[in-house]
Design a protein around this motif. Structure first.
Motif, PDB file in Angstrom:
ATOM      1  N   GLU A  31       5.395   0.340  11.274  1.00 38.65           N
ATOM      2  CA  GLU A  31       4.329  -0.364  10.973  1.00 38.65           C
ATOM      3  C   GLU A  31       4.811  -0.927   9.477  1.00 38.65           C
ATOM      4  OE1 GLU A  31       0.844   1.716  10.454  1.00 38.65           O
ATOM      5  OE2 GLU A  31       1.285   2.679  12.651  1.00 38.65           O
ATOM      6  N   LEU A  32       5.429  -0.407   8.499  1.00 44.50           N
ATOM      7  CA  LEU A  32       5.934  -0.994   7.495  1.00 44.50           C
ATOM      8  C   LEU A  32       7.114  -1.873   7.572  1.00 44.50           C
ATOM      9  CD1 LEU A  32       5.921   2.380   5.144  1.00 44.50           C
ATOM     10  CD2 LEU A  32       4.319   0.225   5.106  1.00 44.50           C
ATOM     11  N   GLU A  33       8.068  -1.820   8.590  1.00 42.68           N
ATOM     12  CA  GLU A  33       9.123  -2.634   8.609  1.00 42.68           C
ATOM     13  C   GLU A  33       8.488  -4.140   8.897  1.00 42.68           C
ATOM     14  OE1 GLU A  33      11.598  -0.601  11.555  1.00 42.68           O
ATOM     15  OE2 GLU A  33      12.572   0.181   9.959  1.00 42.68           O
ATOM     16  N   ARG A  34       7.233  -4.166   9.445  1.00 43.59           N
ATOM     17  CA  ARG A  34       6.480  -5.357   9.927  1.00 43.59           C
ATOM     18  C   ARG A  34       6.278  -6.251   8.660  1.00 43.59           C
ATOM     19  NH1 ARG A  34       4.999  -2.766  14.921  1.00 43.59           N
ATOM     20  NH2 ARG A  34       3.371  -1.794  13.860  1.00 43.59           N
ATOM     21  N   VAL A  35       6.061  -5.510   7.538  1.00 42.33           N
ATOM     22  CA  VAL A  35       5.635  -6.212   6.360  1.00 42.33           C
ATOM     23  C   VAL A  35       6.804  -6.284   5.340  1.00 42.33           C
ATOM     24  CG1 VAL A  35       4.065  -5.670   4.461  1.00 42.33           C
ATOM     25  CG2 VAL A  35       3.430  -4.656   6.458  1.00 42.33           C
ATOM     26  N   GLU A  36       6.995  -7.277   5.241  1.00 41.90           N
ATOM     27  CA  GLU A  36       8.284  -7.979   4.316  1.00 41.90           C
ATOM     28  C   GLU A  36       8.171  -8.142   3.089  1.00 41.90           C
ATOM     29  OE1 GLU A  36      11.482  -8.447   5.607  1.00 41.90           O
ATOM     30  OE2 GLU A  36      10.677  -7.645   7.672  1.00 41.90           O
ATOM     31  N   THR A  37       7.945  -6.812   2.422  1.00 39.34           N
ATOM     32  CA  THR A  37       7.859  -6.852   0.984  1.00 39.34           C
ATOM     33  C   THR A  37       8.896  -5.908   0.338  1.00 39.34           C
ATOM     34  OG1 THR A  37       6.282  -5.119   0.796  1.00 39.34           O
ATOM     35  CG2 THR A  37       5.394  -7.425   0.975  1.00 39.34           C
TER      36      THR A  37
END
Length: 66
Positions: A31-37
């Motif tokens: 899930e976090l890998e989809r958020v590019e921050t």
């Protein structure tokens, strides 16, 4: 034989709980890998360390169970 039962019963619960936690960490990483921050990338790296520890614990527990 009694000793094996006394070890394997709680060990089975430990393996199941650790396996569940490892799967959940993998899900969270996905899930976090989809958020590019940068912050999310840092959390993913931290989760990698947690996952490594969980996998070590699982491997050791499975060796004991075998």
């Amino acid at each position: 034989m009694m000793m094996a039962h006394e070890i394997n019963n709680p060990l089975s619960g430990s393996i199941a709980g650790t396996d569940w936690a490892a799967k959940r960490v993998k899900d969270l990483q996905g899930e976090l890998e989809r958020v590019e921050t940068p912050a999310c990338r840092e959390v993913v790296r931290s989760l990698d360390e947690i996952l490594d520890s969980l996998e070590d614990a699982l491997a050791g527990s499975r060796r004991i169970a075998a």
